[in-house]
Design an enzyme around this catalytic site. Structure first.
Site, PDB file in Angstrom:
ATOM      1  N   GLY A  12       0.838  -1.203   0.000  1.00  0.00           N
ATOM      2  CA  GLY A  12       0.000   0.000   0.000  1.00  0.00           C
ATOM      3  C   GLY A  12       0.869   1.248   0.000  1.00  0.00           C
ATOM      4  CD  GLU A 104       2.674  -8.206   7.406  1.00  0.00           C
ATOM      5  OE1 GLU A 104       1.487  -7.911   7.539  1.00  0.00           O
ATOM      6  OE2 GLU A 104       3.126  -9.302   7.776  1.00  0.00           O
ATOM      7  CB  THR A 127       3.218   0.195   6.773  1.00  0.00           C
ATOM      8  OG1 THR A 127       1.872  -0.001   7.190  1.00  0.00           O
ATOM      9  CG2 THR A 127       4.111  -0.152   7.950  1.00  0.00           C
ATOM     10  CG  ASP A 129      -1.302  -0.924   8.295  1.00  0.00           C
ATOM     11  OD1 ASP A 129      -2.183  -0.064   8.108  1.00  0.00           O
ATOM     12  OD2 ASP A 129      -1.165  -1.929   7.570  1.00  0.00           O
ATOM     13  NE  ARG A 164     -27.852  11.580  13.728  1.00  0.00           N
ATOM     14  CZ  ARG A 164     -28.028  12.108  12.526  1.00  0.00           C
ATOM     15  NH1 ARG A 164     -27.017  12.661  11.888  1.00  0.00           N
ATOM     16  NH2 ARG A 164     -29.206  12.084  11.952  1.00  0.00           N
ATOM     17  CD  GLU A 223      -8.331  -2.072   7.683  1.00  0.00           C
ATOM     18  OE1 GLU A 223      -9.099  -1.831   6.754  1.00  0.00           O
ATOM     19  OE2 GLU A 223      -7.092  -2.184   7.534  1.00  0.00           O
ATOM     20  CG  HIS A 273      -7.892   3.368  -0.019  1.00  0.00           C
ATOM     21  ND1 HIS A 273      -9.003   2.577   0.129  1.00  0.00           N
ATOM     22  CD2 HIS A 273      -6.845   2.537  -0.195  1.00  0.00           C
ATOM     23  CE1 HIS A 273      -8.649   1.309   0.016  1.00  0.00           C
ATOM     24  NE2 HIS A 273      -7.349   1.245  -0.172  1.00  0.00           N
ATOM     25  NE  ARG A 276      -2.596   3.125   1.058  1.00  0.00           N
ATOM     26  CZ  ARG A 276      -3.198   2.002   0.625  1.00  0.00           C
ATOM     27  NH1 ARG A 276      -3.719   1.171   1.494  1.00  0.00           N
ATOM     28  NH2 ARG A 276      -3.235   1.716  -0.644  1.00  0.00           N
TER      29      ARG A 276
HETATM   30  O1  F6P Z   1      -1.331  -1.886   4.882  1.00  0.00           O
HETATM   31  C1  F6P Z   1      -1.835  -0.622   4.620  1.00  0.00           C
HETATM   32  C2  F6P Z   1      -3.326  -0.658   4.395  1.00  0.00           C
HETATM   33  O2  F6P Z   1      -3.771   0.670   4.174  1.00  0.00           O
HETATM   34  C3  F6P Z   1      -4.139  -1.327   5.494  1.00  0.00           C
HETATM   35  O3  F6P Z   1      -4.343  -0.495   6.585  1.00  0.00           O
HETATM   36  C4  F6P Z   1      -5.379  -1.714   4.742  1.00  0.00           C
HETATM   37  O4  F6P Z   1      -6.045  -2.809   5.334  1.00  0.00           O
HETATM   38  C5  F6P Z   1      -4.853  -2.076   3.390  1.00  0.00           C
HETATM   39  O5  F6P Z   1      -3.626  -1.399   3.230  1.00  0.00           O
HETATM   40  C6  F6P Z   1      -5.764  -1.729   2.241  1.00  0.00           C
HETATM   41  O6  F6P Z   1      -5.187  -2.205   1.081  1.00  0.00           O
HETATM   42  P1  F6P Z   1      -5.593  -1.810  -0.390  1.00  0.00           P
HETATM   43  O7  F6P Z   1      -4.990  -0.471  -0.690  1.00  0.00           O
HETATM   44  O8  F6P Z   1      -4.997  -2.896  -1.226  1.00  0.00           O
HETATM   45  O9  F6P Z   1      -7.084  -1.759  -0.441  1.00  0.00           O
END
Ligand code: F6P
Length: 343
Positions: A12, A104, A127, A129, A164, A223, A273, A276
């Protein structure tokens, strides 16, 4: 003597990759080493697709999100003749070393190529994560959490107006760092992470109490959590055998449970996303730059089979194997700390 390196980004994407690429290319130039970019992670190495990486290609990318090289979740070990093709292309492209930027999975491939095939590899951890062992932080995490905190605060505004309970689902895969830091930094009233079994009844009782006091409540959910009796839906795996978690709809399911048990109107937001993308934060720009520079230095020293790690405030080499052998998950100390704020 090292004359030419191939740089790739796998897994990712995350903010901080471009600063790291720039750092690596610019430091390599100091040693007279030429860099090329391998496109789309290990996929590009299997297919022999590269682009030149000169000073003009990298000097203006420090503030850009994503990766200029593209990325993929391709695993050469799962592709027919994938590893042999990688080895053949390393040779035909005259690459003396590979710098692999990844988490990883990408670094797991790097470790195997180094150990089993003697490929001269240096790893750079990335990452959102933050789940890689042997490094205190990975770039991408700070930006992702900064975005998630902004989202949480927006949810608090609208949640307060409508009285809420608001649920925010964040990424993080099987480690709850993103949820934990987002929840702590936004004053969440409950945080659900994969490292701790959810105590649904206790959480709902607590949310009722909080809602009475504040007129809203915020729950941050990772998640990767499991809820007893959860509907798992479609369970697709990627090439590294990881379940695609966003398809499980954990946030939605938790919101339904909360609404049913508390009888308080509840809404959910899944930011996915969005976490990211965008410009890297200051922290991620500097960390990315530092680890990229260090990777070029390790290459120049011929120190292969290592990953560049952040330990305290120092950027140091650690064996790739150490970094990829197990996931870094939330420790019991942090879980205890988190509960301080569930009042
Ligand atoms: O490993 C990074 C990550 O953003 C995770 O948090 C998430 O589960 C995964 O990648 C999502 O992957 P993709 O971009 O393939 O949907």
């Amino acid at each position: 003597m090292i004359k030419k390196i191939g740089i790739l980004t796998g897994g990712g994407d995350c903010p901080g990759l471009n600063p790291a690429i720039r750092g690596c290319v610019e430091r390599a130039l100091d040693f007279g080493i030429e860099s090329v970019g391998i496109l789309d992670g290990w996929k590009g190495l299997i297919e022999g697709r590269t682009i030149p990486l000169n000073l003009s290609d990298v000097e203006s990318i420090v503030g850009k999100g994503g990766t200029i090289l593209g990325t993929s979740r391709t695993n050469p070990y799962k592709k027919e003749n994938g590893v042999d093709k990688c080895l053949a292309n390393i040779k035909s492209l005259n690459l003396d070393a590979i710098v692999a930027l990844g988490g990883e999975d990408t670094l797991g491939v790097a470790t195997k190529l180094y150990k089993e095939k003697n490929v001269p590899v240096v790893g750079v951890p990335k990452t959102m994560d933050n789940d890689l062992s042997a490094t205190d932080y990975t770039f991408g995490f700070d930006t992702a959490v900064t975005i998630a905190v902004d989202a949480a605060e927006r949810l608090i505004d609208t949640g307060t107006s409508h009285r809420r309970i608001m649920v925010l689902e964040v990424m993080g895969r099987h480690a709850g760092w993103v949820a934990l830091f987002t929840g702590l930094a936004s004053g969440a009233d409950w945080i659900l992470v994969p490292e701790k079994e959810p105590e649904i009844d206790k959480m709902c009782e607590h949310l009722k109490k909080v809602h009475q006091r504040k007129k809203y409540a915020l729950v941050v959910v990772s998640e990767g959590i499991n809820i007893p009796g959860m509907k798992t839906g479609k369970e697709e795996l990627d090439q590294f055998g990881h379940m695609i978690l966003k398809k499980r709809g954990v946030g939605e399911q938790i919101a339904d449970i909360i609404e049913e048990k508390t009888k308080i109107e509840t809404r959910v937001a899944v930011i996915g996303h969005i976490q990211r993308g965008g410009k890297p934060t200051l922290f991620d720009r500097i960390l990315g730059t530092r680890v990229g520079v260090k990777a070029a230095e390790l290459v120049n020293e011929g120190k292969f089979g290592y990953m560049v790690a952040l330990k305290g405030n120092d950027v140091v080499p650690v064996p790739l194997e150490e970094a990829t052998s197990k996931l870094k998950v939330i420790t019991p100390d942090w879980l205890k700390f988190m509960e301080t704020f569930f009042k």
